[in-house]
Motif scaffolding. Structure first.
Motif, PDB file in Angstrom:
ATOM      1  N   HIS A   1     -43.272  38.901  -3.696  1.00 37.48           N
ATOM      2  CA  HIS A   1     -43.872  37.818  -4.471  1.00 37.48           C
ATOM      3  C   HIS A   1     -43.348  36.423  -4.147  1.00 37.48           C
ATOM      4  N   TYR A   2     -42.134  36.342  -3.569  1.00 34.92           N
ATOM      5  CA  TYR A   2     -41.521  35.028  -3.360  1.00 34.92           C
ATOM      6  C   TYR A   2     -41.008  34.801  -1.943  1.00 34.92           C
ATOM      7  N   GLY A   3     -41.027  35.830  -1.109  1.00 31.46           N
ATOM      8  CA  GLY A   3     -40.631  35.674   0.284  1.00 31.46           C
ATOM      9  C   GLY A   3     -39.144  35.509   0.524  1.00 31.46           C
ATOM     10  N   ILE A   4     -38.318  35.896  -0.439  1.00 31.80           N
ATOM     11  CA  ILE A   4     -36.867  35.838  -0.251  1.00 31.80           C
ATOM     12  C   ILE A   4     -36.240  37.174  -0.633  1.00 31.80           C
ATOM     13  N   GLY A   5     -35.028  37.401  -0.140  1.00 32.14           N
ATOM     14  CA  GLY A   5     -34.308  38.617  -0.461  1.00 32.14           C
ATOM     15  C   GLY A   5     -33.291  38.392  -1.574  1.00 32.14           C
ATOM     16  N   LEU A   6     -32.567  39.433  -1.887  1.00 36.24           N
ATOM     17  CA  LEU A   6     -31.585  39.369  -2.961  1.00 36.24           C
ATOM     18  C   LEU A   6     -30.463  38.376  -2.685  1.00 36.24           C
ATOM     19  N   SER A   7     -30.005  38.308  -1.446  1.00 37.99           N
ATOM     20  CA  SER A   7     -28.933  37.365  -1.136  1.00 37.99           C
ATOM     21  C   SER A   7     -29.381  35.941  -1.444  1.00 37.99           C
ATOM     22  N   GLU A   8     -30.582  35.599  -1.023  1.00 38.78           N
ATOM     23  CA  GLU A   8     -31.100  34.261  -1.285  1.00 38.78           C
ATOM     24  C   GLU A   8     -31.267  34.027  -2.790  1.00 38.78           C
ATOM     25  N   TRP A   9     -31.718  35.054  -3.508  1.00 37.25           N
ATOM     26  CA  TRP A   9     -31.866  34.924  -4.960  1.00 37.25           C
ATOM     27  C   TRP A   9     -30.505  34.681  -5.618  1.00 37.25           C
ATOM     28  N   HIS A  10     -29.487  35.413  -5.210  1.00 43.74           N
ATOM     29  CA  HIS A  10     -28.152  35.217  -5.783  1.00 43.74           C
ATOM     30  C   HIS A  10     -27.642  33.798  -5.486  1.00 43.74           C
ATOM     31  N   ILE A  11     -27.955  33.294  -4.312  1.00 41.22           N
ATOM     32  CA  ILE A  11     -27.539  31.930  -3.953  1.00 41.22           C
ATOM     33  C   ILE A  11     -28.308  30.906  -4.795  1.00 41.22           C
ATOM     34  N   LEU A  12     -29.610  31.112  -4.980  1.00 41.72           N
ATOM     35  CA  LEU A  12     -30.385  30.212  -5.830  1.00 41.72           C
ATOM     36  C   LEU A  12     -29.793  30.150  -7.238  1.00 41.72           C
ATOM     37  N   VAL A  13     -29.444  31.307  -7.783  1.00 39.23           N
ATOM     38  CA  VAL A  13     -28.867  31.374  -9.133  1.00 39.23           C
ATOM     39  C   VAL A  13     -27.542  30.613  -9.185  1.00 39.23           C
ATOM     40  N   ALA A  14     -26.689  30.853  -8.204  1.00 39.67           N
ATOM     41  CA  ALA A  14     -25.375  30.198  -8.182  1.00 39.67           C
ATOM     42  C   ALA A  14     -25.506  28.688  -8.045  1.00 39.67           C
ATOM     43  N   LEU A  15     -26.414  28.241  -7.183  1.00 39.37           N
ATOM     44  CA  LEU A  15     -26.576  26.803  -6.970  1.00 39.37           C
ATOM     45  C   LEU A  15     -27.279  26.124  -8.142  1.00 39.37           C
ATOM     46  N   ALA A  16     -28.152  26.826  -8.831  1.00 40.39           N
ATOM     47  CA  ALA A  16     -28.798  26.256 -10.014  1.00 40.39           C
ATOM     48  C   ALA A  16     -27.756  26.014 -11.108  1.00 40.39           C
ATOM     49  N   ALA A  17     -26.778  26.906 -11.200  1.00 40.54           N
ATOM     50  CA  ALA A  17     -25.734  26.776 -12.219  1.00 40.54           C
ATOM     51  C   ALA A  17     -24.665  25.770 -11.825  1.00 40.54           C
ATOM     52  N   ASP A  18     -24.419  25.622 -10.521  1.00 39.73           N
ATOM     53  CA  ASP A  18     -23.308  24.788 -10.055  1.00 39.73           C
ATOM     54  C   ASP A  18     -23.661  24.144  -8.717  1.00 39.73           C
ATOM     55  N   PRO A  19     -24.393  23.013  -8.736  1.00 42.41           N
ATOM     56  CA  PRO A  19     -24.793  22.377  -7.478  1.00 42.41           C
ATOM     57  C   PRO A  19     -23.621  21.715  -6.758  1.00 42.41           C
ATOM     58  N   TRP A  20     -23.810  21.531  -5.481  1.00 43.75           N
ATOM     59  CA  TRP A  20     -22.849  20.899  -4.586  1.00 43.75           C
ATOM     60  C   TRP A  20     -21.506  21.631  -4.570  1.00 43.75           C
ATOM     61  N   ILE A  21     -21.606  22.938  -4.378  1.00 48.29           N
ATOM     62  CA  ILE A  21     -20.383  23.736  -4.241  1.00 48.29           C
ATOM     63  C   ILE A  21     -20.207  24.124  -2.775  1.00 48.29           C
TER      64      ILE A  21
END
Length: 185
Positions: A60-80
């Motif tokens: 549905h979104y063209g990304i895998g789990l690793s990318e999803w975990h990174i999106l979640v982490a960066l949404a919570a804490d940008p510029w890490i």
């Protein structure tokens, strides 16, 4: 003491060779009873959840789990930085590096140099929109998963999983025997 032995007997049983089974003599070693072995049950549930989520996010979104975990982490804490991202996303350095390269090509993240050799990463507007769309779907999938549980059961499950995670972090490499704490009823 007897209660602990009964609990242990439910979780494991003595292995028996076909020859010893008829004589009632136990063979050396222990057989893990899969239906009662907590690490195996947790792994099985995690595999089912991750496999389903991976197929769903790719389809549905063209990304895998690793990318999803990174999106979640960066949404919570940008510029890490990558080491913090690895820790927050629960991924190893190689997976993060590969995923960030793909995500940067797709315009989902951007990176900038920081002091020293580090690079900091954040979501782009496109990455944030993708995160928000997937987050809504992820919450819906969680609601579907927990639909047959009461709010009290969900709270208990979250508490138990949190405690289990802390206990897992404290495991050592030594095969020492540890007595389970008795819980007051």
């Amino acid at each position: 003491m007897l209660d602990r032995q009964v609990q242990r007997a439910k979780r494991t049983e003595t292995s028996r060779t076909p020859e010893a089974a008829g004589t009632g003599r136990a063979a050396a070693g222990t057989v893990i009873v899969a239906e009662r072995y907590v690490p195996g049950l947790v792994r099985a549930v995690a595999n089912k959840l991750e496999g389903g989520a991976s197929r769903f996010y790719r389809k549905h979104y063209g990304i895998g789990l690793s990318e999803w975990h990174i999106l979640v982490a960066l949404a919570a804490d940008p510029w890490i930085t990558s080491p913090v991202l690895c820790k927050n996303a629960g991924l190893d350095k190689a997976a993060v590096s590969r995923s960030l390269a793909r995500m940067e090509e797709q315009g989902l993240v951007l990176s900038r140099d920081t002091s020293g050799r580090s690079r900091a990463t954040a979501l782009t507007a496109k990455g944030r929109r993708l995160h928000d769309r997937i987050a809504a779907a992820a919450v819906a999938r969680e609601e579907q998963l927990l639909a047959d549980f009461s709010p009290k059961q969900v709270d208990s499950l979250v508490g138990l999983l949190t405690a289990l995670s802390k206990a897992a972090a404290g495991l050592t490499d030594s095969p020492q025997k540890v007595a389970r704490k008795k819980k007051a009823a």
